[in-house]
Design a protein around this motif. Structure first.
Motif, PDB file in Angstrom:
ATOM      1  N   GLY A 104     103.143 -70.551  46.857  1.00 26.82           N
ATOM      2  CA  GLY A 104     104.293 -71.445  46.795  1.00 26.82           C
ATOM      3  C   GLY A 104     105.538 -70.634  46.497  1.00 26.82           C
ATOM      4  N   GLY A 105     106.694 -71.163  46.905  1.00 22.16           N
ATOM      5  CA  GLY A 105     107.933 -70.436  46.695  1.00 22.16           C
ATOM      6  C   GLY A 105     107.875 -69.073  47.357  1.00 22.16           C
ATOM      7  N   ASP A 106     108.149 -68.020  46.591  1.00 19.98           N
ATOM      8  CA  ASP A 106     108.129 -66.659  47.142  1.00 19.98           C
ATOM      9  C   ASP A 106     106.969 -65.849  46.575  1.00 19.98           C
ATOM     10  OD1 ASP A 106     109.043 -66.480  44.589  1.00 19.98           O
ATOM     11  OD2 ASP A 106     110.796 -65.249  45.032  1.00 19.98           O
ATOM     12  N   GLU A 107     105.871 -66.530  46.212  1.00 20.55           N
ATOM     13  CA  GLU A 107     104.694 -65.862  45.669  1.00 20.55           C
ATOM     14  C   GLU A 107     103.552 -65.871  46.682  1.00 20.55           C
ATOM     15  OE1 GLU A 107     104.539 -66.011  40.877  1.00 20.55           O
ATOM     16  OE2 GLU A 107     103.933 -67.843  41.898  1.00 20.55           O
ATOM     17  N   PHE A 108     102.910 -64.720  46.833  1.00 20.47           N
ATOM     18  CA  PHE A 108     101.765 -64.562  47.720  1.00 20.47           C
ATOM     19  C   PHE A 108     100.609 -63.955  46.927  1.00 20.47           C
ATOM     20  CE2 PHE A 108     105.491 -64.565  50.371  1.00 20.47           C
ATOM     21  CZ  PHE A 108     105.116 -65.246  51.522  1.00 20.47           C
ATOM     22  N   GLY A 143     115.447 -68.133  54.718  1.00 20.40           N
ATOM     23  CA  GLY A 143     114.398 -67.915  53.725  1.00 20.40           C
ATOM     24  C   GLY A 143     113.021 -68.201  54.283  1.00 20.40           C
ATOM     25  N   ASP A 144     112.904 -69.293  55.052  1.00 14.63           N
ATOM     26  CA  ASP A 144     111.614 -69.639  55.665  1.00 14.63           C
ATOM     27  C   ASP A 144     111.186 -68.568  56.664  1.00 14.63           C
ATOM     28  OD1 ASP A 144     111.635 -71.913  54.165  1.00 14.63           O
ATOM     29  OD2 ASP A 144     112.188 -73.266  55.800  1.00 14.63           O
ATOM     30  N   ALA A 145     112.127 -68.081  57.453  1.00 12.84           N
ATOM     31  CA  ALA A 145     111.801 -67.034  58.431  1.00 12.84           C
ATOM     32  C   ALA A 145     111.324 -65.770  57.724  1.00 12.84           C
ATOM     33  CB  ALA A 145     113.010 -66.741  59.303  1.00 12.84           C
ATOM     34  N   LEU A 146     111.968 -65.428  56.604  1.00 13.12           N
ATOM     35  CA  LEU A 146     111.549 -64.243  55.845  1.00 13.12           C
ATOM     36  C   LEU A 146     110.137 -64.425  55.293  1.00 13.12           C
ATOM     37  CD1 LEU A 146     111.957 -61.546  54.454  1.00 13.12           C
ATOM     38  CD2 LEU A 146     113.195 -62.737  52.625  1.00 13.12           C
ATOM     39  N   LEU A 147     109.831 -65.606  54.772  1.00 10.08           N
ATOM     40  CA  LEU A 147     108.489 -65.855  54.230  1.00 10.08           C
ATOM     41  C   LEU A 147     107.425 -65.720  55.315  1.00 10.08           C
ATOM     42  CD1 LEU A 147     109.237 -68.871  51.850  1.00 10.08           C
ATOM     43  CD2 LEU A 147     108.767 -66.501  51.204  1.00 10.08           C
ATOM     44  N   ARG A 148     107.732 -66.216  56.515  1.00  9.32           N
ATOM     45  CA  ARG A 148     106.764 -66.072  57.617  1.00  9.32           C
ATOM     46  C   ARG A 148     106.589 -64.599  57.986  1.00  9.32           C
ATOM     47  NH1 ARG A 148     109.080 -71.173  59.337  1.00  9.32           N
ATOM     48  NH2 ARG A 148     110.779 -70.078  60.415  1.00  9.32           N
ATOM     49  N   THR A 201      86.184 -56.860  42.889  1.00 10.41           N
ATOM     50  CA  THR A 201      87.183 -57.604  43.663  1.00 10.41           C
ATOM     51  C   THR A 201      88.523 -57.488  42.955  1.00 10.41           C
ATOM     52  OG1 THR A 201      85.621 -59.183  44.611  1.00 10.41           O
ATOM     53  CG2 THR A 201      87.894 -59.917  44.394  1.00 10.41           C
ATOM     54  N   ALA A 202      89.583 -57.435  43.721  1.00 11.59           N
ATOM     55  CA  ALA A 202      90.931 -57.367  43.143  1.00 11.59           C
ATOM     56  C   ALA A 202      91.778 -58.512  43.672  1.00 11.59           C
ATOM     57  CB  ALA A 202      91.593 -56.033  43.478  1.00 11.59           C
ATOM     58  N   LEU A 203      92.510 -59.133  42.767  1.00 15.68           N
ATOM     59  CA  LEU A 203      93.522 -60.132  43.138  1.00 15.68           C
ATOM     60  C   LEU A 203      94.884 -59.484  42.939  1.00 15.68           C
ATOM     61  CD1 LEU A 203      94.746 -62.933  43.740  1.00 15.68           C
ATOM     62  CD2 LEU A 203      94.448 -63.467  41.303  1.00 15.68           C
ATOM     63  N   LEU A 204      95.655 -59.410  44.013  1.00 18.05           N
ATOM     64  CA  LEU A 204      97.015 -58.863  43.953  1.00 18.05           C
ATOM     65  C   LEU A 204      97.999 -60.019  44.116  1.00 18.05           C
ATOM     66  CD1 LEU A 204      95.088 -56.548  45.230  1.00 18.05           C
ATOM     67  CD2 LEU A 204      97.246 -55.423  45.790  1.00 18.05           C
ATOM     68  N   LEU A 205      98.766 -60.276  43.078  1.00 18.56           N
ATOM     69  CA  LEU A 205      99.792 -61.321  43.113  1.00 18.56           C
ATOM     70  C   LEU A 205     101.122 -60.676  43.505  1.00 18.56           C
ATOM     71  CD1 LEU A 205     100.242 -64.348  42.541  1.00 18.56           C
ATOM     72  CD2 LEU A 205     100.939 -63.708  40.240  1.00 18.56           C
ATOM     73  N   VAL A 206     101.689 -61.097  44.622  1.00 15.90           N
ATOM     74  CA  VAL A 206     102.911 -60.497  45.172  1.00 15.90           C
ATOM     75  C   VAL A 206     104.068 -61.476  44.971  1.00 15.90           C
ATOM     76  CG1 VAL A 206     104.000 -59.518  47.221  1.00 15.90           C
ATOM     77  CG2 VAL A 206     101.513 -59.304  46.902  1.00 15.90           C
ATOM     78  N   ALA A 263     109.457 -56.372  46.170  1.00 17.93           N
ATOM     79  CA  ALA A 263     108.319 -57.141  45.684  1.00 17.93           C
ATOM     80  C   ALA A 263     107.752 -56.492  44.442  1.00 17.93           C
ATOM     81  CB  ALA A 263     107.244 -57.250  46.755  1.00 17.93           C
ATOM     82  N   SER A 264     107.305 -57.340  43.508  1.00 13.46           N
ATOM     83  CA  SER A 264     106.554 -56.886  42.346  1.00 13.46           C
ATOM     84  C   SER A 264     105.122 -57.350  42.529  1.00 13.46           C
ATOM     85  CB  SER A 264     107.144 -57.469  41.062  1.00 13.46           C
ATOM     86  OG  SER A 264     108.492 -57.050  40.900  1.00 13.46           O
ATOM     87  N   VAL A 265     104.168 -56.502  42.186  1.00 13.59           N
ATOM     88  CA  VAL A 265     102.756 -56.813  42.415  1.00 13.59           C
ATOM     89  C   VAL A 265     101.996 -56.705  41.097  1.00 13.59           C
ATOM     90  CG1 VAL A 265     100.646 -56.145  43.622  1.00 13.59           C
ATOM     91  CG2 VAL A 265     102.859 -55.989  44.793  1.00 13.59           C
TER      92      VAL A 265
END
Length: 699
Positions: A348-352, A324-329, A302-307, A391-393
């Motif tokens: 949270g914030g800009d992390e996925f 900013g909210d529209a971009l996150l969606r 399994t891999a976890l990719l933090l974006v 993005a950094s992953v």
């Protein structure tokens, strides 16, 4: 009570005499108050109960009219019933007493005709029975029955043969039956044989052994119903268990609400992705599944990719939070489409985060690169203006190597991906980095995590110490002060360099808590110092942009009642610009309380003079990089001279830091700088060396 005693030698009783004696005994022993009146309504006899209750003697009653004994008002009230009794018809009435002895008591009064041997009415008996207690008991019983019948709780009693002894209407309605169709039937007949055997019987059997039971279950139908059931033993007079009291409640609405709340607790409201808590649960289940595989199992990779988005703050600052909210969606929708089988969450914030299974390191890296390229090509447009984000992953793998020593924790896996993402950002962003524990860059990131733990431990155990650094006037008019600096103490009590912990605390959102400690400690100590002591406190960018911290600070200052001029707060130019509105509100609040504001690191690269007009500050502290080699750099001297000129025009004083020698000090004096600080003026020293241990009040 009068006693009838037969005299010795008396003649044998007439056959009617025993009946007469028995009547007299009952008459006088009765707790019911009795009067016997003739047809003229004159009292001819009275029993002991009446005399004791009313407080009369026989002489005060016998021979008197009934109206004289009970009073005209009471007599007139009952006269119609008395006349009916004299006419041969017994009368009964229930009413509240009117006399002092019977007031507030409920009486049942019966007027009974008395006949002679020929059947003629020769008088009447008035019998008064106090039924107040019985009435109240009936009211209570009636009320209890009404409450039981009206309650929404379904109540029933089951006997040892598992038959219903009693059930209220709510319980019957629970099973779509009438009450009479429940009582007498077995529990299995009512709830169903399968449900009885599988669910109910074990609890009932335990309850008959003296245990209280409580359980919940779902009942399928047109709509699923949720019931909560409590069983308690019902004990008889000798404490033996004679039955079980069943209390069942329909908790469908509560259960559905709880389900919605649980779903909401696992969802990010902005993007409708899973949230951090849901991610942790998902990773936990993946760890458990992989741990259950043997050493040869290859299917659990399994891999976890933090974006982590690059330049997201630019969109927020320039276009506003709605953009900013529209971009996150939009990013959330993009990540969903990258791998339909993947688990996607917003931390949270800009992390996925993206969790995907059945992958190798190469597969995970390719997916990360696709994410990076797709986000770069997104081309976010807001109100006609186009923004580019990257993005950094960071990638963490749950493979055989991850389980080499022992099973990792959920936080281990997230930290691995976080470290890898940090390395990707440090290399310039817009790239993928995979966590390898032996990688030098990963080790450096690990050291930062250690620093974070150091700050957390210091917050919990209070391993902080305040240092003071002097700020000296060189213009002949300004007053000196000390800048308050914070140091974290190691476990052996040595102060650590601030860079060791500040970066970690800021990255992980702990600086507001650190600043809170500093403010609270300084305010307590300042109360015990001379009135001419002047201190300044640094506020981190995180605190300056936090409305909650702003409210705390202003409330703490109000409670401490600090005199004007004793305290100043230093905020960096960068933090003030990035959190413009909150910073302006904070500055206004401090100025309204007579406190000074110092704009720190002024000229550090932003449009300083353009923003300066908006900040109502008292001093500018020139960034140390500008002071640097000022003795040999004409350009730097010109920059400082320009800052001083603008400051003078705005009636703002200028402070220069990093003053390392006398030559630098004299140049700054000639350029019009008001105050200086640096190692030439004095190094930071512990608070106690300046103000003594007597001022170290408990923090």
């Amino acid at each position: 009570m009068r006693k009838m005693v037969r005299r010795p030698g008396a003649e044998a009783l007439h056959p009617l005499q025993p009946h007469q004696l028995a009547f007299e005994a009952c008459f006088n022993a009765s707790p019911i108050r009795i009067l016997f009146c003739d047809r003229d309504m004159v009292v001819r006899d009275v029993n002991a109960a009446f005399l004791e209750t009313e407080g009369f003697t026989r002489a005060e009653v016998i021979g008197k009219t009934l109206a004289q004994v009970v009073g005209p008002a009471v007599f007139e009230r009952h006269r119609p019933q008395i006349e009916a009794a004299l006419a041969g018809e017994a009368q009964s009435v229930v009413s509240w007493g009117l006399r002092r002895a019977t007031r507030d008591r409920l009486l049942r009064i019966r007027h009974e005709p008395v006949r002679d041997a020929e059947g003629l009415v020769i008088g009447f008996l008035s019998m008064m029975e106090d039924t107040t207690d019985l009435h109240q008991l009936r009211q209570r019983v009636s009320m209890q029955n009404e409450v039981i019948n009206q309650t929404s709780d379904a109540l029933a009693v089951v006997d040892p043969d598992y038959r219903y002894l009693w059930a209220n209407p709510a319980y019957a309605r629970l099973w779509n039956r009438a009450t009479e169709d429940v009582v007498g039937r077995t529990v299995a007949e009512v709830v169903g044989h399968e449900a009885f055997q599988d669910r109910v019987l074990p609890y009932l059997a335990g309850c008959f052994k003296g245990r209280v039971a409580q359980y919940a279950f779902e009942r399928e139908g047109e709509e699923t119903e949720y019931l909560s059931v409590r069983l308690e033993p019902l004990r008889g007079e000798n404490c033996e268990i004679v039955g079980v009291v069943v209390n069942a409640r329909d908790v469908t609405e509560e259960a559905q609400l709880n389900q919605r709340l649980r779903r909401q607790a696992l969802r990010d409201t902005l993007t409708d992705l899973a949230n951090r808590h849901a991610l942790e649960l998902e990773i936990g289940s993946r760890i458990e599944a992989c741990g259950a595989c043997n050493a040869l199992c290859q299917g659990c990779n399994t891999a976890l990719l933090l974006v982590d988005l690059d330049d997201f703050k630019v969109v927020n600052d320039l276009a506003g939070h709605a953009a900013g909210d529209a971009l996150l969606r939009q990013i959330a929708s993009l990540l969903r489409s990258m791998d339909p089988d993947a688990f996607v969450a917003r931390l949270g914030g800009d992390e996925f985060a993206v969790v995907t299974g059945m992958v190798t390191e190469t597969d995970a890296t390719r997916l990360g690169e696709r994410i990076v390229h797709s986000i770069e090509a997104l081309g976010f447009v807001w109100q006609g203006e186009c923004f580019s984000v990257g993005a950094s992953v960071g990638v963490a793998l749950l493979d055989q190597q991850a389980f080499a020593a022992s099973a990792p924790s959920v936080q281990d896996v997230i930290n691995w991906a976080d470290r890898a993402c940090f390395v990707a950002k440090e290399k310039g962003g817009a790239r993928v980095s995979v966590f390898h524990p032996d990688d030098d860059e990963m080790k450096a990131r690990f050291r930062e995590i250690g620093n974070l733990q150091l700050v957390q431990a210091a917050l919990q155990s209070g391993r902080f110490e305040l240092f003071l650094m002097p700020v000296a006037p060189i213009d002949g008019t300004s007053a000196p002060w000390h800048e308050v600096l914070l140091r974290v103490l190691s476990e052996d009590g040595r102060p650590l360099p601030p860079a060791v912990f500040i970066a970690a605390a800021e990255r992980h959102g702990l600086m507001s808590r650190v600043d809170r400690w500093v403010v609270e400690t300084v305010l307590k100590r300042l109360a015990g110092l001379p009135d001419d002591v002047h201190l300044s406190i640094n506020l981190s960018g995180q605190s300056v942009g936090d409305p909650i911290f702003r409210d705390f600070l202003l409330a703490a200052l109000d409670a401490a009642a600090i005199a004007p001029g004793r305290l100043a707060f230093e905020i960096t130019e960068t933090s003030a610009v990035r959190s413009m509105e909150t910073a302006l509100e904070l500055i206004a609040g401090l100025k309204a309380r007579g406190l000074e504001v110092v704009l720190d690191d002024f000229g550090s690269g932003l449009s300083s003079f353009g923003y300066l007009r908006r900040f109502d500050v008292d001093m500018l502290k020139i960034d140390g990089n500008i002071i640097g080699n000022i003795g040999h750099d004409v350009v730097q001297q010109t920059i400082v001279a320009g800052i001083v000129a603008v400051a003078e025009a705005m009636h703002v004083k200028v402070v220069a830091e990093y003053v390392e020698d006398l030559e630098t000090l004299e140049i700054l004096r000639d350029l019009g700088v008001n105050l200086v600080q640096g190692y030439y003026i004095g190094k930071p020293v512990p608070w106690s060396q300046v103000y003594g241990d007597r001022d170290l009040l408990p923090a």
